[in-house]
Scaffold this motif. Structure first.
Motif, PDB file in Angstrom:
ATOM      1  N   THR A  64      19.612  61.465  12.800  1.00  0.00           N
ATOM      2  CA  THR A  64      17.878  61.055  12.388  1.00  0.00           C
ATOM      3  C   THR A  64      17.192  60.671  10.959  1.00  0.00           C
ATOM      4  O   THR A  64      17.766  59.982  10.580  1.00  0.00           O
ATOM      5  N   HIS A  65      15.661  59.784  11.147  1.00  0.00           N
ATOM      6  CA  HIS A  65      15.167  59.436   9.911  1.00  0.00           C
ATOM      7  C   HIS A  65      15.422  59.958   8.705  1.00  0.00           C
ATOM      8  O   HIS A  65      15.469  59.331   8.068  1.00  0.00           O
ATOM      9  N   GLY A  66      15.634  61.071   8.711  1.00  0.00           N
ATOM     10  CA  GLY A  66      16.086  61.796   7.296  1.00  0.00           C
ATOM     11  C   GLY A  66      17.395  61.733   7.483  1.00  0.00           C
ATOM     12  O   GLY A  66      17.757  62.330   5.933  1.00  0.00           O
TER      13      GLY A  66
END
Length: 121
Positions: free
Chosen positions: A52-54
């Protein structure tokens, strides 16, 4: 539009390793997830690993502990390190960038052209 281009596939013996790469270009939105899927002959495409982007990682049970997904500091290239490869890992591997959804299904999914991985002695 997002462009993805996989590389790094090939033929390896059982127990071997490969590293797949997927640089992404184009309009990448915040909140995207990049991942790897694979499709073996006669089978449906399955999710392998997501990032994920996180920075959270997700793995399928079949590859957990053997595959590692990562990305570069610019967050434009994603990698899949595959260790202890098995014949059942043989498939075409696809890179995916997804928006608006949850792993492994998104409302908007962009795909690369795929790279062949063959594990055989």
């Amino acid at each position: 539009q997002v462009q993805l281009m996989e590389s790094g596939g090939g033929l390896v013996p059982p127990g071997g390793s490969l590293r797949l790469s997927c640089p992404a270009s184009g309009r990448l939105f915040s909140g995207y997830t990049i991942g790897w899927y694979r499709q073996a002959p006669g089978k449906q495409r399955q999710a392998v690993a997501g990032l994920t982007h996180g920075g959270a990682t997700i793995y399928s049970d079949s590859v957990k502990g053997r595959f590692t997904i990562s990305r570069d500091n610019n967050k434009t290239t994603v990698y899949l390190q595959m260790d202890d490869l098995k014949p059942e890992d043989t498939a075409v591997y696809y890179c995916m960038a997804g928006y608006s959804g949850n792993w492994p299904t998104y409302a908007y999914m962009y795909w690369g052209q795929g790279t062949q991985v063959t594990v055989s002695s």
